[in-house]
Design an enzyme around this catalytic site. Structure first.
Site, PDB file in Angstrom:
ATOM      1  N   PHE A  17       0.861  -1.184   0.000  1.00 11.56           N
ATOM      2  CA  PHE A  17       0.000   0.000   0.000  1.00 11.56           C
ATOM      3  C   PHE A  17       0.893   1.228   0.000  1.00 11.56           C
ATOM      4  CE2 PHE A  17      -2.565   3.476   1.261  1.00 11.56           C
ATOM      5  CZ  PHE A  17      -3.813   3.204   0.719  1.00 11.56           C
ATOM      6  N   ASP A  50       9.219   2.520   1.655  1.00 10.41           N
ATOM      7  CA  ASP A  50       8.059   3.247   2.159  1.00 10.41           C
ATOM      8  C   ASP A  50       7.983   2.997   3.662  1.00 10.41           C
ATOM      9  OD1 ASP A  50       5.531   3.970   3.050  1.00 10.41           O
ATOM     10  OD2 ASP A  50       4.529   3.403   1.188  1.00 10.41           O
ATOM     11  N   LYS A 105       2.484   9.742   8.565  1.00 10.14           N
ATOM     12  CA  LYS A 105       1.782   9.242   9.755  1.00 10.14           C
ATOM     13  C   LYS A 105       2.387   9.740  11.077  1.00 10.14           C
ATOM     14  CE  LYS A 105      -0.337   5.196   7.602  1.00 10.14           C
ATOM     15  NZ  LYS A 105      -1.753   5.452   7.473  1.00 10.14           N
TER      16      LYS A 105
HETATM   17  N1  PMP Z   1       2.295   4.168   2.530  1.00  9.12           N
HETATM   18  C1  PMP Z   1       1.895   3.312   3.483  1.00  9.12           C
HETATM   19  C2  PMP Z   1       2.784   2.186   3.864  1.00  9.12           C
HETATM   20  C3  PMP Z   1       0.670   3.504   4.131  1.00  9.12           C
HETATM   21  O1  PMP Z   1       0.272   2.645   5.069  1.00  9.12           O
HETATM   22  C4  PMP Z   1      -0.137   4.618   3.775  1.00  9.12           C
HETATM   23  C5  PMP Z   1      -1.482   4.894   4.443  1.00  9.12           C
HETATM   24  N2  PMP Z   1      -2.137   3.826   5.012  1.00  9.12           N
HETATM   25  C6  PMP Z   1       0.324   5.480   2.763  1.00  9.12           C
HETATM   26  C7  PMP Z   1       1.544   5.230   2.177  1.00  9.12           C
HETATM   27  C8  PMP Z   1      -0.484   6.681   2.330  1.00  9.12           C
HETATM   28  O2  PMP Z   1      -0.451   7.647   3.305  1.00  9.12           O
HETATM   29  P1  PMP Z   1      -1.503   8.857   3.281  1.00  9.12           P
HETATM   30  O3  PMP Z   1      -2.841   8.291   3.589  1.00  9.12           O
HETATM   31  O4  PMP Z   1      -0.986   9.800   4.330  1.00  9.12           O
HETATM   32  O5  PMP Z   1      -1.435   9.451   1.911  1.00  9.12           O
END
Ligand code: PMP
Length: 395
Positions: A134, A219, A248
Site C-alpha cells: 500500500f 516506504d 503518519k
Molecule cells: N504508505 C503506506 C505504507 C501507508 O500505510 C499509507 C497509508 N495507510 C500510505 C503510504 C499513504 O499515506 P496517506 O494516507 O498519508 O497518503
C-alpha cells in the site's frame, strides 16, 4: 451537537467515500479516545497508525501552540528554522540523508518516485512494487499499490509499473531490467497484513538496484518513527536504502509527510523540479521535532520493544485458547494476528466494549498501539479481545 446531528451533516454534505463507525470522536488523550456520547475507548490503532506517541501528547500540543503564536505558515520561498531542525534530526537518526517535506504519505511516495526518475539515467522509467503493498491513493501511488481492489474502476493504471510477490527473490530478479528506475517496498507491509520482509529480499533489492543503476525506495510511512522498536524499519536489516518516505507518526497527529534521500541522490531535485505549498510548514515541523524529543526523553523505542514482546507473549497465550487465532506476525508494536476466519465482526464487538483495533485483508487483526502504551493497557485490550473471542465461539 449530538452524534446523530453530526452524522446527518455528513450524510448531506460530506462525500461518503469512507465506511465510518457510528461514533463522533471529540477528544483524544494518550491511548484513549472519547466520543460524543461520553464513551471512553482504548485506542490500539490510533489515527490509523498515526499517533506513535499517543493522542494529544503534551509536548506536541505545546510545540504547536507556541509555534502558532509565532508563525503558522510560510511557504518555501523562504527558509524556516523548524524545517531545518526537523530535517537534521531525521538525518541523524537515519542514514545521513537530506529531506524534502510534504503533507501525507502518498505525497511522500510521489516525491520519492519523481526523485528516483530524476536521479537515475534517462530511459529508466519502470517501478517495481510488491503484491499486497500500500503506497497511497493518488494516481501514481495507487498504481504502485499492488492490490487489485484499489485499482477497480480506475483502469488503465499508469504505465511502467511491475508487481512481484512480496519476499519473492526470484520473481524480483526476473522482473529487473535496465529500464527500472526504482523498487519501492515497505519493510513491513502494513495494509497488506503485517508482512515482514526477509533479510534476503531486502539485500536482493539492494544488490539488483546497484547492479542496474536503480534506486531503492523504502516506504516507511507505517514503519517509520519508532513503532517497530527502531527509528526506521530498514534499521532491522543490514541494508541502506537510497530514499525513504515518511508520514503518519512523523507529526504526532499533524499532517506531514517527507522523504529522506542520500545526499548524492537528493541532488537531483533542484529548484523547479518538485514542490509542495504547505510542505515543511513550521507548525507541522514543530510537531515533528516534539515527537522525536518525546520518543527520546521517555525512552519510547525501548518501550516499543518491551511492550511488543509482552503483547506477543499474551497473544500466544490467547492462541492456545482460541482456534480462530492462527499465528502472529510482528515487529515491535506493529502486530498482526492472523485469523482463520473473518475479523470485521470481532473489531465491531471490541469497539462496543471500548477497544479500538483494526482488521485488514479480512482476516488480520491489527494492533498498532502508540509507543507510550503500558502493560495495563495491553492487559485490558487483550482481555477484551479474549472476551470477544470467547463470546464469538459460543455463538
Ligand atoms: N504508505 C503506506 C505504507 C501507508 O500505510 C499509507 C497509508 N495507510 C500510505 C503510504 C499513504 O499515506 P496517506 O494516507 O498519508 O497518503
Amino acid at each position: 451537537m449530538t452524534t446523530q446531528e453530526t452524522i446527518q451533516l455528513f450524510d448531506k454534505y460530506v462525500i461518503a467515500n469512507y465506511g465510518r463507525l457510528p461514533r463522533v470522536i471529540v477528544k483524544g488523550e494518550g491511548n484513549y479516545l472519547f466520543d460524543a456520547d461520553g464513551n471512553k475507548i482504548l485506542d490500539m490503532f490510533p489515527g490509523w497508525a498515526v499517533s506513535g506517541i499517543g493522542h494529544c501528547h503534551p509536548r506536541v500540543v505545546e510545540a504547536i501552540r507556541k509555534q502558532a503564536g509565532e508563525l503558522l505558515h510560510i511557504d518555501n520561498t523562504f527558509y524556516n528554522e523548524k524545517q531545518g531542525i526537523l530535517a537534521s534530526m531525521l538525518s541523524e537518526r537515519g542514514f545521513g540523508g537530506k529531506c524534502f517535506f510534504c503533507n501525507s504519505g502518498a505525497e511522500a511516495n510521489e516525491a520519492a518516485m519523481k526523485l528516483a526518475r530524476k536521479y537515475t539515467a534517462e530511459g529508466k522509467y519502470k517501478f517495481i512494487t510488491t503484491e499486497g503493498s500500500f503506497h497511497g491513493r493518488t494516481y501514481a501511488t495507487v498504481t504502485a499499490t499492488a492490490q487489485p481492489k484499489y485499482h477497480e474502476g480506475f483502469l488503465p493504471m499508469l504505465p511502467g509499473f511491475e508487481y512481484v510477490p512480496f519476499n519473492d527473490v526470484e520473481a524480483l530478479q526476473r522482473a529487473f531490467s535496465d529500464e527500472v528506475a526504482a523498487v519501492m517496498v515497505e519493510p513491513i507491509q502494513g495494509e497488506g497484513g503485517i508482512n515482514v520482509a526477509t533479510p534476503e529480499f531486502m539485500h536482493t533489492i539492494r544488490e539488483l538496484c546497484d547492479a542496474h543503476g536503480a534506486a531503492m525506495i523504502l516506504d516507511e510511512v507505517q514503519t517509520g518513527m519508532g513503532r517497530t522498536g527502531k527509528w526506521f524499519g530498514y534499521q532491522h536489516f543490514d541494508v541502506e536504502p537510497d530514499i525513504i518516505s515518511m508520514a503518519k507518526a512523523l507529526g504526532g497527529g499533524m499532517a506531514i509527510g517527507g522523504i529522506m534521500a542520500k545526499p548524492e541522490v537528493a541532488k537531483a531535485l533542484v529548484p523547479g523540479t518538485h514542490a509542495s505549498t504547505f510542505g515543511g510548514n513550521p507548525i507541522a515541523c514543530a510537531a515533528g521535532i516534539a515527537v522525536i524529543e518525546a520518543i527520546e526523553q521517555d525512552n519510547l523505542l525501548q518501550n516499543a520493544v518491551q511492550m511488543g514482546e509482552y503483547a506477543i507473549e499474551k497473544i500466544e497465550a490467547l492462541k492456545q485458547k482460541h482456534e480462530i487465532i492462527d499465528h502472529v506476525r510482528s515487529k515491535g508494536l506493529m502486530i498482526g494476528i492472523q485469523l482463520t476466519g473473518p475479523g470485521a465482526a470481532i473489531v465491531d464487538k471490541c469497539l462496543e466494549k471500548g477497544l479500538r483495533i483494526n482488521c485488514t485483508q479480512q482476516t488480520v487483526l491489527r494492533f498498532m498501539p502508540s509507543m507510550t502504551v503500558t502493560r495495563d493497557q495491553l492487559d485490558t485490550a487483550l482481555e477484551i479481545l479474549d472476551t470477544v473471542l470467547t463470546e464469538g465461539s459460543e455463538e
